[in-house]
Design an enzyme around this catalytic site. Structure first.
Site, short mmCIF file in Angstrom:
data_model
loop_
_atom_site.label_atom_id
_atom_site.label_comp_id
_atom_site.label_asym_id
_atom_site.label_seq_id
_atom_site.Cartn_x
_atom_site.Cartn_y
_atom_site.Cartn_z
N SER A 145 0.83 -1.20 0.00
CA SER A 145 0.00 0.00 0.00
C SER A 145 0.86 1.26 0.00
CB SER A 145 -0.96 -0.04 1.19
OG SER A 145 -1.94 0.97 1.09
N ASP A 290 -3.16 6.55 -3.33
CA ASP A 290 -1.92 6.00 -2.80
C ASP A 290 -1.37 4.99 -3.81
OD1 ASP A 290 -3.78 3.97 -2.38
OD2 ASP A 290 -2.94 3.38 -0.45
N ASP A 292 -1.14 1.77 -4.33
CA ASP A 292 -1.93 0.66 -4.87
C ASP A 292 -3.37 1.05 -5.14
OD1 ASP A 292 -2.67 0.77 -2.13
OD2 ASP A 292 -3.20 -1.35 -2.12
N ASP A 294 -5.97 1.96 -3.47
CA ASP A 294 -7.16 1.60 -2.71
C ASP A 294 -7.61 2.75 -1.81
OD1 ASP A 294 -5.18 1.39 -0.76
OD2 ASP A 294 -5.85 -0.56 0.00
#
Length: 553
Positions: A145, A290, A292, A294
């Site tokens: 992340s 961010d 990734d 999500d």
């Protein structure tokens, strides 16, 4: 140290990665006992939806051995319920993510499971969506992340497309413990590499979100060196929105994140480049994902310049939009016990059911009662799952879907001659001004966190921020029907308005996290800006007193 050296030699003998073999051999040859103990004295624990840690050799690092063991443990647990089940495997653009994803596919296929591997680095919510779309038994995303560049991780979803919760996480962990040498695991190569139709299916599902019909909005966007750009641009284009201006320096995936100290939109300075781009292009809205994709962050123009919104402010705006554009008595809106209490009032105003969960999307997705249709869920850490009349397309936080709805909300406001800042002021007048803030204390010694929590339980403060502590809820005992968790909630009294403090250890970092909220009424004709200043002063007073009470800040 002889035991650690023996463990390191055994690790070397099965490690398929020349990079980590060279790293470990250099440590052994140098006699670096501290480095050896750091890597082999403890191990990464499987929990909080999987694994996350620094790249390197040994069981306390993310590497090919750790990942193959995790995949073998996951395979054992999946086969218990679904011997012929399938697993979706996705990955981001971090160092080694593609390698870890292929290792996972090889181990799962070798265990007799069907595997769908995503075609390239893609946003985490694409994998979460595909678990349900393909009827898979589980899903894996190799991602850390918004962690630092040297980290990677392993997030696991179950057949409902949501992150795993107890007891499944503990059962997978136990299965990992039973795995032997990874060089003795059967490996397969018959997995299916998905095509663009998989991404198209995700984008088509986003088309069912409540986007209204306004489309005139100018957006400045950054994927923060991550994987969100191409999918978000396609989503905006399919929905009929103009193409956003994209921060050139952060447009391409780069696992080193060279332009930010920490690739998290919440961190100070992380959004500087996109805010500058917004000012140069006359944008109406800033959107940041961010790495990734999500999570989703927003910023809006004000008379004093661009202002990043808090996660709670974004949550309240998105919730109002979603609830205004959906229908049905079975609708449910969910947030966590550390997020703003504002969503409860918004849900009540729209006649929508409301529920609170423990921190994290794995718990948000389990909230509510049978028959509830969740149309919105959020956590203050920039995580949002938005749905429409058909419910949620993604049973996890989705930074692409949230960005799409934010664009629709901003376009609708622009059409009506308003801004998102105006909408926030309108909410303050309607529900009271809900101001939130955080205090996070990072430590080197985790015992400092447990000691601080013990002190607060045995000798809680009688007053915080000039307000008496009216009630203390020990979340470890379970409150409001929620599972027990390590945390404390202080409810504060005061004639000037309600206030609350929640303190809990972080589940993913060596931090003690404190969530502060002040709710102040806005009188008829009163300037919201003045109330906002008063709320910020109250939050600062709370921050100082909470820091003193912790003995760490």
């Amino acid at each position: 140290m002889s035991d650690l050296r023996s463990a390191a030699e055994r690790w070397l003998s099965q490690d398929p990665d020349p990079d980590t073999r060279a790293e470990l051999r250099a440590i052994l040859d140098a006699g670096d006992d501290a480095a050896l103990a750091s890597r082999f004295g403890v191990r990464l624990e499987f929990g909080t939806a999987g694994l996350r840690g620094e790249l390197g050799a040994g069981p306390n690092r993310m590497n090919r051995v750790t990942v193959m063991r995790a995949a073998a443990g996951l395979a054992a647990r999946v086969r218990r319920d679904a011997p012929d089940g399938g697993v979706v495997v996705g990955y981001d653009a971090r160092h080694k993510s593609d390698v870890f994803a292929r290792d996972t596919a090889a181990v799962l296929t070798g265990a007799g499971l069907r595997v769908w591997l995503l075609p390239r680095p893609l946003p985490t919510p694409v994998t979460a969506f595909l678990v349900r779309e393909l009827g898979a038994a589980a899903g894996v995303v190799v991602t850390a992340s918004h962690n630092p560049p040297r980290d990677n991780g392993y997030k696991v979803y179950w057949n409902d497309g949501a992150q795993i919760v107890p007891p499944v996480d503990a059962e997978i962990s136990a299965a990992i413990d039973a795995v032997g040498r990874v060089d003795e695991l059967p490996l397969g190569d018959g997995w299916t590499v998905l095509g663009e139709d998989a991404v198209e299916a995700y984008l088509a599902a986003l088309g069912n979100l409540p986007l209204g019909d306004a489309r005139d909005v100018r957006i400045a966007y950054t994927p923060m060196h991550g994987v969100g750009r191409d999918v978000l641009l396609r989503a905006l284009d399919r929905a009929g929105f103009p193409a956003p201006a994209v921060v050139a320096e952060q447009a391409e995936p780069d696992p080193d994140f060279p332009t930010v100290a920490f690739p998290n939109p919440e961190e100070p300075g992380a959004m500087d480049l996109v805010l500058a781009l917004a000012a140069d292009t006359g944008a109406d809205l800033v959107i940041a994902n961010d790495p990734d994709a999500d999570r989703c962050a927003l910023a809006v123009p004000t008379a004093d310049g661009w202002r990043p919104l808090t996660g709670d402010e974004v949550g309240a705006l998105l919730a109002e939009h979603v609830l205004r554009h959906t229908a049905g008595d079975d609708r449910l809106a969910v947030t966590t016990i550390v997020s703003s209490s504002l969503l409860r009032s918004v849900a009540a105003a729209h006649g929508v059911r409301f529920a609170e969960s423990l921190t994290g999307f794995k718990w948000i997705m389990k909230a509510g009662a049978a028959g509830d249709r969740m149309v919105f869920g959020y956590e203050e850490a920039l995580g949002y799952s938005v749905g429409g009349d058909a419910g949620l397309p993604v049973h996890d936080k989705d930074g692409i879907g949230a960005a799409l709805v934010a664009a629709a909300l901003a376009a609708e406001a622009r059409r009506d001659g308003r801004t998102l800042a105006d909408l926030l002021d309108e909410q303050a007048r309607r529900y009271g001004l809900h101001a939130t803030a955080q205090l996070s204390v990072r430590v080197q010694d985790l015992r400092l966190i447990s000691d601080a929590m013990a002190r607060l339980r045995s000798a809680p403060p009688a007053e915080l921020g000039g307000r008496a502590v009216a009630a203390l809820d020990d979340l470890a005992e379970g409150v409001d029907g929620l599972p027990p968790t390590d945390g404390l909630r202080f409810r504060l009294a005061g004639d000037e308005g309600a206030a609350r403090v929640v303190i809990r250890p972080s589940g993913t970092e060596p931090k003690l996290k404190c969530y502060l909220e002040v709710v102040l009424p806005v009188g008829e004709g009163e300037d919201v800006a003045n109330v906002r200043k008063a709320a910020q002063a109250a939050l600062e007073a709370l921050r100082k007193d909470v820091g003193r009470a912790l003995g760490l800040a």
